[in-house]
Design a protein around this motif. Structure first.
Motif, PDB file in Angstrom:
ATOM      1  N   SER A 180       0.849  -1.198   0.000  1.00 42.26           N
ATOM      2  CA  SER A 180       0.000   0.000   0.000  1.00 42.26           C
ATOM      3  C   SER A 180       0.882   1.244   0.000  1.00 42.26           C
ATOM      4  CB  SER A 180      -0.911   0.001   1.224  1.00 42.26           C
ATOM      5  OG  SER A 180      -0.146   0.132   2.420  1.00 42.26           O
ATOM      6  N   GLY A 181       0.285   2.387  -0.283  1.00 37.70           N
ATOM      7  CA  GLY A 181       1.063   3.623  -0.294  1.00 37.70           C
ATOM      8  C   GLY A 181       1.815   3.877   0.997  1.00 37.70           C
ATOM      9  N   PRO A 182       1.138   3.827   2.160  1.00 40.25           N
ATOM     10  CA  PRO A 182       1.859   4.027   3.420  1.00 40.25           C
ATOM     11  C   PRO A 182       2.931   2.971   3.665  1.00 40.25           C
ATOM     12  CG  PRO A 182      -0.496   4.314   3.760  1.00 40.25           C
ATOM     13  CD  PRO A 182      -0.326   3.755   2.376  1.00 40.25           C
ATOM     14  N   ALA A 183       2.678   1.722   3.247  1.00 39.25           N
ATOM     15  CA  ALA A 183       3.673   0.662   3.432  1.00 39.25           C
ATOM     16  C   ALA A 183       4.912   0.932   2.588  1.00 39.25           C
ATOM     17  CB  ALA A 183       3.069  -0.691   3.073  1.00 39.25           C
ATOM     18  N   ILE A 184       4.707   1.395   1.358  1.00 39.14           N
ATOM     19  CA  ILE A 184       5.844   1.710   0.491  1.00 39.14           C
ATOM     20  C   ILE A 184       6.693   2.812   1.110  1.00 39.14           C
ATOM     21  CG2 ILE A 184       6.465   2.776  -1.718  1.00 39.14           C
ATOM     22  CD1 ILE A 184       4.152   1.220  -2.970  1.00 39.14           C
TER      23      ILE A 184
END
Length: 294
Positions: A180-184
């Motif tokens: 996900s965006g936050p994970a990236i």
């Protein structure tokens, strides 16, 4: 005229459109707490004349029609949103036919009506943004059992030497916790939009997303898989890598060997582009209108 609300983790979009997919108005508001966010959306809807309302929302949602919590957001990592009722307040305020679905199922339904999945009985829409969601259609109907699908939270085999603990507050290194965006941003030290197209970090992203795709293909073999959302919106070069990696993962197995040869048209961006999500809310509203017999 159909009004639609697409509720996302970062922003919410209100659209007004017709059954042929013609958008007449569109307004966007940031997703903050539910009180301010829903009030802002109602302020938009109050100015419009419409015959039905469709809500395509982030989840998890309670979609069991016999549940007293039907139409509400259940336990979510989005602060303040757990338990938020979405349907009763809108139904009471506007008195119009109303339907609710997950945002990814909505986008899949829009692709089926107006996009690249027209004429298909089985297809899939994946969004990769604030979270990872999977909307699977089979036999012309959304796949749902006791609860709606949460395939974005499946666990996959990790790449060798990848020690990232994951970002999902519930599962750690599920797919959403990895890509996900936050994970990236957490995993690679900067947000996805700051990674160059040739950054080797994308190879790790492709590895993990391919594992999700492999599991979807061997489970349901969708006639088409569309991948949208903020992370993929400007990274269409990744589809070539995904097709190669997915074909290798399928490994020439049985009836899926031919499927792997057809990935150039089976796996790609949504035909509606970034409009698939908002148009999904219109598609859901049309279902409400059809059910009401109007």
């Amino acid at each position: 005229m159909i009004a639609g609300l697409e509720l996302g983790g970062t922003k919410c979009v209100a659209v007004l459109g017709s059954e042929n997919g013609d958008i007449r108005a569109r307004e966007t508001t940031p997703t903050s707490d539910p009180v301010r966010t829903l009030a802002a959306l109602e302020a938009v809807l109050d100015r419009w004349q419409f015959d039905a309302l469709g809500v395509a929302s982030f989840g998890p949602l309670e979609l069991d029609p016999v549940s007293p919590e039907f139409g509400s957001i259940s336990v979510t990592p989005k602060p303040g949103w757990s338990g938020t009722d979405l349907t009763r307040r809108f139904a009471t305020r506007y008195g119009k036919p109303l339907a609710i679905q997950t945002d990814v199922i909505g986008a899949a339904l829009a692709e089926e009506r107006w996009g690249a999945a027209q004429g298909l009985a089985s297809h899939c829409y994946i969004t990769i943004g604030t979270g990872v969601g999977v909307g699977l259609i089979s036999g012309g109907q959304p796949v749902q059992g006791a609860a709606h699908s949460e395939a974005g939270h499946m666990r996959v085999r990790r790449a060798p030497s990848d020690g990232f603990a994951g970002f999902c507050p519930f599962h750690g290194d599920c797919v959403e916790g990895l890509i996900s965006g936050p994970a990236i941003a957490k995993r690679f030290g900067r947000p996805a939009q700051e990674l160059s197209d040739d950054d080797p970090q994308w190879d790790t992203f492709v590895h993990d997303l391919t594992a999700l795709l492999h599991n979807l293909v061997v489970t349901a073999a969708p006639e088409r898989i569309a991948i949208g959302g903020g992370v993929m919106a400007s990274r269409e070069h990744l589809f070539r890598k995904l097709r190669v990696a997915l074909a290798a993962s399928i490994g020439g197995y049985g009836s899926l060997a031919r499927y792997a040869e057809q990935l150039s048209h089976r796996l790609g961006p949504p035909g509606l582009g970034t409009s698939a999500g908002p148009m999904g809310a219109i598609a859901i509203g049309l279902q409400a209108l059809d059910k009401a017999g109007r």
